[in-house]
Design a protein around this motif. Structure first.
Motif, PDB file in Angstrom:
ATOM      1  N   PRO A  64      -2.022   1.294  27.142  1.00  0.00           N
ATOM      2  CA  PRO A  64      -3.235   2.080  27.340  1.00  0.00           C
ATOM      3  C   PRO A  64      -3.116   3.457  26.689  1.00  0.00           C
ATOM      4  N   PRO A  65      -4.249   4.083  26.421  1.00  0.00           N
ATOM      5  CA  PRO A  65      -4.212   5.450  25.918  1.00  0.00           C
ATOM      6  C   PRO A  65      -3.512   6.366  26.930  1.00  0.00           C
ATOM      7  N   ALA A  66      -2.974   7.467  26.449  1.00  0.00           N
ATOM      8  CA  ALA A  66      -2.221   8.386  27.310  1.00  0.00           C
ATOM      9  C   ALA A  66      -3.025   8.822  28.527  1.00  0.00           C
ATOM     10  N   LYS A  67      -4.290   9.117  28.346  1.00  0.00           N
ATOM     11  CA  LYS A  67      -5.131   9.563  29.458  1.00  0.00           C
ATOM     12  C   LYS A  67      -5.240   8.470  30.527  1.00  0.00           C
ATOM     13  N   LYS A 109       3.107   6.505  40.979  1.00  0.00           N
ATOM     14  CA  LYS A 109       4.337   6.194  40.257  1.00  0.00           C
ATOM     15  C   LYS A 109       4.302   6.956  38.929  1.00  0.00           C
ATOM     16  N   SER A 110       5.455   7.180  38.367  1.00  0.00           N
ATOM     17  CA  SER A 110       5.491   7.904  37.097  1.00  0.00           C
ATOM     18  C   SER A 110       5.080   6.981  35.946  1.00  0.00           C
ATOM     19  N   VAL A 111       4.622   7.602  34.885  1.00  0.00           N
ATOM     20  CA  VAL A 111       4.287   6.846  33.678  1.00  0.00           C
ATOM     21  C   VAL A 111       5.530   6.118  33.174  1.00  0.00           C
ATOM     22  N   PRO A 116       8.001   1.439  31.165  1.00  0.00           N
ATOM     23  CA  PRO A 116       9.370   1.794  30.747  1.00  0.00           C
ATOM     24  C   PRO A 116       9.657   1.467  29.279  1.00  0.00           C
ATOM     25  N   ASP A 117       9.019   0.445  28.760  1.00  0.00           N
ATOM     26  CA  ASP A 117       9.274   0.050  27.370  1.00  0.00           C
ATOM     27  C   ASP A 117       8.823   1.113  26.381  1.00  0.00           C
TER      28      ASP A 117
END
Length: 65
Positions: free
Chosen positions: A40-43, A54-56, A61-62
């Motif tokens: 997905p886009p960063a936003k 949860k963290s990005v 993780p990949d």
């Protein structure tokens, strides 16, 4: 491709379609995110992280390894 298990766990018992509608994408797009075929886009990643608490890095993780 590696499954993004934290993203799948966040979805829980909800359908991919339900999650896709929540984030304004198609079910196929959400599925691609779960299996690592697309990102997905960063936003959108930030929105998912905020809603899932949860963290990005945990959810995608990949992208960071």
């Amino acid at each position: 491709m590696k499954l993004r298990k934290a993203l799948i766990n966040y979805r829980g018992k909800r359908s991919q379609k339900t999650m896709a509608e929540l984030f304004g994408v198609s079910q196929q797009t959400w599925s691609a995110w779960e299996v690592g075929r697309a990102t997905p886009p960063a936003k959108t990643m930030q929105k998912i992280a905020k809603m899932s608490k949860k963290s990005v890095r945990t959810l995608f993780p990949d992208i960071f390894n």
